[in-house]
Enzyme design. Structure first.
Site, short mmCIF file in Angstrom:
data_model
loop_
_atom_site.label_atom_id
_atom_site.label_comp_id
_atom_site.label_asym_id
_atom_site.label_seq_id
_atom_site.Cartn_x
_atom_site.Cartn_y
_atom_site.Cartn_z
N ILE A 13 0.86 -1.18 0.00
CA ILE A 13 0.00 0.00 0.00
C ILE A 13 0.90 1.24 0.00
CG2 ILE A 13 -1.76 1.30 1.25
CD1 ILE A 13 -2.67 -1.39 2.49
N GLU A 18 2.17 -3.43 5.70
CA GLU A 18 1.15 -3.08 4.71
C GLU A 18 1.36 -3.84 3.40
OE1 GLU A 18 4.49 -0.13 4.01
OE2 GLU A 18 3.56 -1.02 5.77
#
Length: 131
Positions: free
Chosen positions: A10, A52
């Site tokens: 991300i 992430e």
């Protein structure tokens, strides 16, 4: 038989997490996982890799097909409506993806992970929000 591995990160997640807090960051992680799962086949494996990052295993998927899937995933995340998404640069949540395929890009599992991770790093260095 081919097998493709995607590494997904991300973009700018730390900044989002720092501004909106870990509970909201956790909701973003869950939303991204849902988007990835909804846009892949039942036989594919979507897993959180750490922080992430996510890893996707696509059995019986050659390199070109994996790139098409990766771009579909990238667009699906970018078009999603994430709460407080305006906090991300460009106003949208985005992901970067690295794709590697066995046996084309690597002959062993660890080498496949390394190849996909290297491709992810190149996507991030190339400006993010890309495969």
């Amino acid at each position: 038989m081919p097998l493709s591995l995607m590494m997904v990160d991300i973009d700018h997640f730390k900044m989002y997490n720092d501004v909106h807090g870990h509970p909201q960051g956790d909701r973003v992680l869950k939303r991204v996982a849902d988007i990835l799962s909804a846009n892949t086949r039942q036989v594919d494996v979507v897993a959180r890799y750490g922080g992430e990052e996510f890893a996707l295993i696509l059995p019986l998927t050659a390199s070109e097909s994996a790139r098409v899937v990766a771009d579909k995933l990238r667009r699906s995340v970018e078009e999603s409506r994430i709460p407080h998404g305006s906090a991300f640069p460009g106003g949208n949540l985005t992901i970067s993806l690295g794709v590697a395929t066995f046996p084309k890009d690597a002959a062993t599992g660890p080498d496949l992970v390394q190849a996909a991770d290297h491709a992810l790093y190149a996507a991030k260095q190339g400006g993010r929000n890309q495969v």
